[in-house]
Structure formats: C-alpha cells, structure tokens
Design an enzyme around this catalytic site. Structure first.
Site: not given
Length: 473
Positions: A181, A272, A301
């Site tokens: 993802f 990532d 984040k």
C-alpha cells in the site's frame, strides 16, 4: 436542477458557534448533545454518509456515541461523553511521540506567532534545518529532501524523481509488491495492489507490475524479464514491513537482496517508510534492521509529531541532482511550510532525547509477548500474532472475527482497527510512549473480549464484514 438557498446569517452563526466550542476545554451536556447531533447530520449530508455506517458498527448500540473531543494524555483520548480510550491505533501511525507532546506543540505555537506560512520568495530557515536533520539521521548517502504534506505526496515525489532520473536512461517501468500500500493518488495507487481501490480508476499510470512480497526469486525473474524485453526497470518500491498488508515482516535477507538486485539491474530502490519510519519498529527506520540503504526514502505520518501534516522524500545526491537544473520541475505550495517544519524538527528532537525507538522495541516486545500468549489461549479465533516494535498485528481466521475483536476492544475502551489490504488482520499500533502499565490494561481487556468471543463463536459463521473491515483501517 435543485438550487441552493442560503440564509446569509446561518454560516456566520455556525462559524461563531464552532469557534466558541474550539475555545472551550469542557462542554456542557447541552453542548455535547448539539455537537453530537450536528456531527452526525453533517457527516451524512456534507462529508460522506458511508462513514456513518462504518463508525456506527463500532459504537455501543449504534448510537454514534464516540465523537472525538480531546487527548487526555500521551496515550489516551476522550470523547464528548467523557469516556476515555487507550490509543492502540496511533492514528494509523502518526502519534509516535504521543498525543500533544509539549515540545512539539510549543514549537508549532511559537512558530505560529511569528510566521505560519512562508512567502515563497525568501529562503525559509526551518526547511533548511529540517533537511539537514533528516540527512543526518537517515541511513547511508541519503542527502536531499523534498517536503510535502502526506505519505501519498511523498510516494508521488519518489516516483517522479525516479522517472526523471531514469527516463534519459530509457527506463520507465516500476515493480511493486502484492499486498503493498503506497497511497491512493493515481501514481501511488498504481503501486498499491488491492483491486478494490484500483479498479474504479483505470487506466492508472502505465508501467507498474507486482510480484509477491518477500520473494527475491520472483523479483529477480521480473527484473530479468523486463531487461530481456527491452523495457528495463526504473525503480522498485516496497515497504520494509507491509503495514496495510497486515504487518507482513520479510526474512532478514529480503531488503539486502533487493539492494543487490537493483544494483545488478540498474533499478532505483525506493523504501516507503511512511508507516514504518520514525522509530515505529524499534529503530528510527525499519531498513536499519538489515543495514540496507535505498536510493529514495519516503516519510510522513509520524514525522509531524501528531500535530502537523508533513512528509519528506529523501534521496541520494546522485538521484536528486536531476532537480538541480530546474528546481520547479516538482513543487508544492504548502510542502515544507514553517509550521510543519517546526513540528518535524521538534519531533526528531523528542525521538532522540527520549530514545523512543528503544521504548518501542522494549515495551513493544512486552506487548507482543502478551498478545501471543492470548493467541495461544484462543487458537480457534486467532491465526497468528506478529510484529516488530510497536507495529503489531493479530490475524484472525476470518474477517468477521477480526471485526468482532475490533468492536469488542472499542467497547472496552481500547482503539484498534483493521488494515486496508488484509481485512481480517487487526493492527495494534500505539504511540511509542506506551507504558508497561497501560500494556497490562490492554492485555486484560483483550482477554475479556477474546473470552467473550470464544463463548459466542460458531466456526461456520458467515464472513460478511470484509467491506466494512477494509474501510476500518
């Protein structure tokens, strides 16, 4: 066509009331009732009614009781009814330094008093200082930073940077992994694997393919096939640990093996670390567990300390230099703004001052051992427990069981949730400030939930909650 009719006084009245509520530390019962009703009505009519169905299913008796109000501590939240929740979700990984860490809040407040956004013309010092800090703490020869506002933006920047570097070399293809993802904008979505997110937006960016995660042989075969077909690969993008895929941890040789293969076939390696970075797995960056350095690293984040949205795409000088001649080739108005940079600088300071990566490793191991013990006591419910640091998962035998556990924990005052790609897997992703005392409370409540589920469990129960769990990430 229906025409809107506006009462000129209504928006002004509503804005005044909203500002008055923002200004208050506590609400009266009448204000709570009004805010709850207004929130539900406006989600239904102006945000997205689909969220109400999903939220309703994890609140007691379907009354939409849980409307978030404020943080009550580094690891706890309170709703408008005054009910406290232990946060084992961490905003899907944004609250690594806890809720409202005073160092981060103070930095943002002080910068807000000076200059919230930059002029775009003069050099902004906090962006320069943050870029240097990230160059210092990231592994290997990562040196230059591009700042954005979200993980998706970090991935988009990484893909564009890789394309800009590789296109003169005749390379445009990308390889991602099954279960991965990377976001939901068109570029990031092209790397993301789950069909339910991809299919409504075809055609996506061409040139992306997927191989099984953790399988070096499959990656090598795909790289070799591209080379033999005259379509050599520009970049390989992976999460060091798949987060939304269900906290899938590869073997120790996987990331070093990817580095070797990318070097052999001339592809750039993109990690990532939007979810795994900033101490989440017990080290500042998950790739440090295997001493592997990518060509490009994506962060977001937790970088903003749970106070400001900020992302960073960090690359080696060799790769980033394609933007030197034309720094306007990829830009953003709000990326790297002073408030975001102040939050990120303060977050890095807290991570290092309080050694939160070590706490993530130590308390995370204590939590993981407790969850594994509960799993052994309930083999008919729990298929597996896995994790590293404070990135953990409980995989249930089906989606219905996973959903029941998330709902039961919510009713017990503990926030957990499913993962976007692997819906039967429940993430346990608390702030890195979690204490052993709170872990004991979480484990006690988890045992109550699992014991109740065991009493109610029938193995032939239909699995009907996949869609809701896929949303409940």
């Amino acid at each position: 066509m229906k025409t809107k009719t506006h009462d000129p006084g209504t928006p002004l009245t509503l804005s005044r009331k909203a500002l008055a509520l923002i200004d208050k530390a506590e609400l009266t019962p009448q204000e709570v009732e009004w805010l709850n009703q207004e929130t539900i009505s406006n989600f239904r009519n102006h945000v997205n009614p689909g969220f109400l169905e999903y939220r309703k299913s994890v609140t007691e008796q379907g009354q939409h009781a849980a409307i978030e109000w404020r943080a009550s501590g580094p690891n706890t939240l309170i709703d408008t009814q005054g009910r406290e929740y232990i946060d084992c979700l961490g905003g899907f990984g944004i609250f690594n330094v806890g809720h409202r860490h005073p160092t981060v809040v103070k930095a943002v407040e002080r910068q807000l008093a000076k200059q919230p956004l930059h002029s775009q013309e003069m050099l902004d010092p906090l962006r320069a200082l943050l870029a240097k800090l990230l160059a210092d703490i990231t592994p290997g020869d990562l040196q230059y930073c591009f700042f954005g506002n979200s993980g998706t933006e970090a991935v988009e920047a990484a893909l564009k940077l890789a394309k800009a570097y590789q296109s003169p070399r005749g390379r445009s293809a990308f390889i991602a992994t099954e279960g991965g993802f990377h976001g939901k904008s068109l570029g990031a979505l092209s790397a993301t694997s789950k069909p339910v997110f991809r299919q409504p937006f075809y055609p996506l960016v061409p040139g992306f393919s997927h191989v099984p995660f953790g399988d070096l042989a499959a990656m090598e075969a795909r790289l070799k096939a591209h080379a033999e077909q005259g379509d050599p690969v520009a970049g390989v993008i992976v999460e060091p640990i798949q987060g939304e895929g269900g906290v899938i941890i590869p073997s120790d040789d996987y990331l070093p093996g990817l580095r070797r293969l990318c070097d052999e076939y001339g592809a750039l390696l993109i990690f990532d670390e939007v979810q795994t970075g900033m101490g989440r797995t017990g080290k500042l960056f998950a790739c440090q567990h295997s001493n592997t350095t990518p060509d490009i690293l994506c962060l977001a984040k937790a970088l903003g300390g749970g106070v400001m949205p900020v992302s960073a795409t960090i690359a080696s000088k060799k790769v980033f230099s394609v933007l030197f001649d034309n720094p306007f080739l990829h830009t953003t108005t709000f990326g790297g703004n002073p408030l975001a940079c102040a939050a990120a600088i303060a977050t890095i300071n807290v991570m290092l001052e309080e050694d939160l990566a070590s706490n993530s490793a130590e308390v995370g191991e204590y939590l993981l051992d407790g969850l594994k013990s509960l799993a052994r006591q309930h083999p008919s419910l729990v298929a597996a427990v896995r994790g590293r640091g404070m990135l953990q998962a409980m995989e249930f035998h089906d989606n219905t069981l996973g959903y029941a556990f998330a709902k039961g924990m919510f009713d017990q005052g503990v926030l957990v949730a499913g993962t976007l790609i692997n819906a039967k897997t429940i993430r346990v992703e608390p702030p890195l400030t979690l204490t052993r005392a709170l872990v004991d409370k979480v484990l006690k409540r988890a045992k109550l939930v699992l014991d109740q589920m065991e009493r109610n469990h029938t193995p032939e129960s239909p699995d009907t909650s996949e869609t809701r769990l896929a949303v409940n990430a």
